[in-house]
Design an enzyme around this catalytic site. Structure first.
Site, mmCIF file in Angstrom:
data_model
loop_
_atom_site.group_PDB
_atom_site.id
_atom_site.type_symbol
_atom_site.label_atom_id
_atom_site.label_comp_id
_atom_site.label_asym_id
_atom_site.label_seq_id
_atom_site.Cartn_x
_atom_site.Cartn_y
_atom_site.Cartn_z
ATOM 1 N NE ARG A 1 -3.835 -2.199 0.245
ATOM 2 C CZ ARG A 1 -4.886 -2.336 0.931
ATOM 3 N NH1 ARG A 1 -5.502 -1.445 1.515
ATOM 4 N NH2 ARG A 1 -5.750 -3.498 0.832
ATOM 5 C CD GLU B 1 -2.967 3.222 3.136
ATOM 6 O OE1 GLU B 1 -2.331 2.807 4.067
ATOM 7 O OE2 GLU B 1 -4.273 2.836 2.938
ATOM 8 N NE ARG C 1 -4.271 3.116 13.811
ATOM 9 C CZ ARG C 1 -5.579 3.093 14.157
ATOM 10 N NH1 ARG C 1 -5.932 2.416 14.847
ATOM 11 N NH2 ARG C 1 -6.280 4.241 13.875
ATOM 12 C CG HIS C 2 -1.222 2.707 9.173
ATOM 13 N ND1 HIS C 2 -1.493 3.622 9.972
ATOM 14 C CD2 HIS C 2 -2.275 2.499 8.350
ATOM 15 C CE1 HIS C 2 -2.872 3.829 9.867
ATOM 16 N NE2 HIS C 2 -3.201 3.061 8.904
ATOM 17 C CD GLU D 1 -10.315 -1.848 9.569
ATOM 18 O OE1 GLU D 1 -10.040 -2.673 8.550
ATOM 19 O OE2 GLU D 1 -10.597 -0.773 9.627
ATOM 20 C CB SER E 1 -11.795 -5.080 5.811
ATOM 21 O OG SER E 1 -12.649 -4.410 5.174
ATOM 22 N NE ARG F 1 -3.364 -2.352 11.016
ATOM 23 C CZ ARG F 1 -4.396 -1.050 10.984
ATOM 24 N NH1 ARG F 1 -5.615 -1.305 11.609
ATOM 25 N NH2 ARG F 1 -3.735 0.017 10.671
#
Length: 433
Positions: free
Chosen positions: A211, A213, A219-220, A356, A359, A407
């Site tokens: 990703r 991002e 946490r990423h 989270e 998903s 996670r």
């Protein structure tokens, strides 16, 4: 070469060869000790200076910490030794000398910041606490795979270089592929859906996702490990059942097989989450968040759950829980809407009280509705023809999810930064080692 005995297996009254790293050297005058460390633990090597060859003693006492050594000798019982035994050496070979100045202290007596640890990850993993995290991670993945097989899944491996992104052209890492532009895959989503339309029907994958991002949070990650599941003839409630079973199996595997590692991390009170995770609708979730009074502004329908909202709700619920029935507009095109309410999707998230984890949802299996979903989100169906055309050839109803491995480890062990749960993390600043 590996005719050695591990430190934990050395038996009194035997001759043994032990090999590993010099953890420390203690010179007490007439007697000295070298503590040798290998993957199984530590063992004491005793040097009685007046009774041993001077060269042997000099070699043993002058070797630098973290050098690799090989020791041959007799194992003797010694109650005062850390493991109840010690080796009286006949020979000691320095296999690989370490520099005297180390970038961090593997004994853990001197702390190092996370950046220094990650720059020197090989040394960092010589620390018992750090090694324990990755032994637990390995057990978690073993238990997860076993649970998937119990659910009747086939393990698959999907491409990581793709022509189009799972959800369009945003947050993608482009690569040059024989003169053409390609991308690192964000998710195995589209491929695992195609597999439920094949003869496999129910599949799982454990593999990397990418990703692009531009975040920089504890946490990423920009490269992560995704644990993915997809099954034909499942709806979203079946998928949540499978999700709960996999997460609880991960905890059970760690609880049963990692007692020593958990003790090393100070987690003797580690427990498996109770069954029957609560399932809150999105509407219930925002009402409960608002009722806590911990947000500056009240959430309204259509808002995502911010980090602050997740923390407030997690503290209120106090355990793993699902958020279900999300608004259709905030979920991807492949998530199916409820038949009796097109404004409501079958999408769900699994939440740990702190963040989270998962998903998922039921997927849209009807070709015409799938094409409409692409168009509503501004995507070109033609770019995904390899995917969409298979929905014209008999695609069953299906559902699934993706779970972040890092996670899961992070929340399971209470780690402060997700980078502690991956050996060589990739984020905005870190591309090496």
């Amino acid at each position: 070469m590996d005719d050695r005995t591990y430190a934990a297996d050395a038996e009194p009254g035997t001759d043994a060869t032990v090999a590993g790293w010099v953890h420390e050297v203690r010179d007490l005058g007439g007697i000295a000790f070298l503590i040798l460390r290998d993957k199984s633990g530590k063992i004491q090597v005793k040097f009685e200076k007046d009774e041993m060859d001077d060269d042997l003693v000099d070699t043993g006492l002058s070797v630098h910490r973290e050098s690799v050594v090989r020791v041959e000798g007799t194992v003797e019982e010694e109650e005062r030794a850390p493991t109840g035994v010690e080796v009286v050496p006949d020979s000691l070979e320095v296999v690989a000398e370490a520099d005297p100045e180390l970038p961090l202290d593997p004994s853990g007596k001197v702390d190092a910041d996370l950046s220094t640890r990650l720059d020197n990850r090989t040394l960092d993993l010589r620390k018992e606490e750090v090694k324990a995290i990755f032994q637990i991670r390995a057990e978690m993945l073993r238990a997860v795979r076993e649970q998937f097989r119990d659910l009747g899944c086939t393990e698959i491996n999907t491409p990581k270089i793709v022509a189009t992104g799972t959800e369009g052209g945003t947050e993608l890492f482009p690569v040059t592929y024989f003169g053409r532009e390609a991308f690192m895959n964000q998710s195995p989503q589209l491929f695992k859906q195609l597999m439920v339309g094949s003869g496999l029907e129910r599949v799982f994958e454990v593999g990397p996702i990418f990703r692009a991002e531009e975040h920089n949070t504890p946490r990423h990650l920009n490269e992560a490990t995704s644990i993915d599941f997809e099954s034909a003839f499942y709806d979203h409630t079946d998928a949540m059942d499978a999700c709960e079973a996999v997460v609880r199996a991960a905890y059970e595997g760690v609880a049963e097989n990692c007692a020593e590692e958990l003790e090393t991390l100070g987690l003797e009170d580690f427990s498996v989450p109770e069954a029957d995770f609560p399932r809150l609708s999105y509407q219930e979730a925002i009402e409960r968040v608002n009722a806590t009074g911990k947000l500056d502004e009240q959430l309204v329908w259509g808002d995502d759950l911010s980090t602050e909202a997740e923390h407030a709700l997690g503290e209120d619920v106090g355990r793993h829980y699902f958020v279900t029935d999300w608004p259709s507009e905030v979920k991807p095109f492949y998530i199916k809407d409820h038949d009796d309410d097109p404004e409501l999707s079958t999408g769900f998230d699994l939440m740990h009280p702190s963040l989270e984890l998962v998903s998922g949802g039921q997927r849209e299996h009807r070709y015409e509705h799938l094409i409409e979903g692409f168009e509503q989100q501004g995507l070109e169906p033609e770019a995904f023809e390899y995917y969409t055309k298979m929905f014209r050839y008999g695609m069953p109803p299906h559902a699934g999810w993706g779970l972040g491995a890092e996670r899961l480890v992070m929340t399971m062990l209470g780690l402060e930064n997700i980078r502690e749960a991956v050996i060589f993390p990739r984020d905005r600043q870190r591309l090496s080692p």
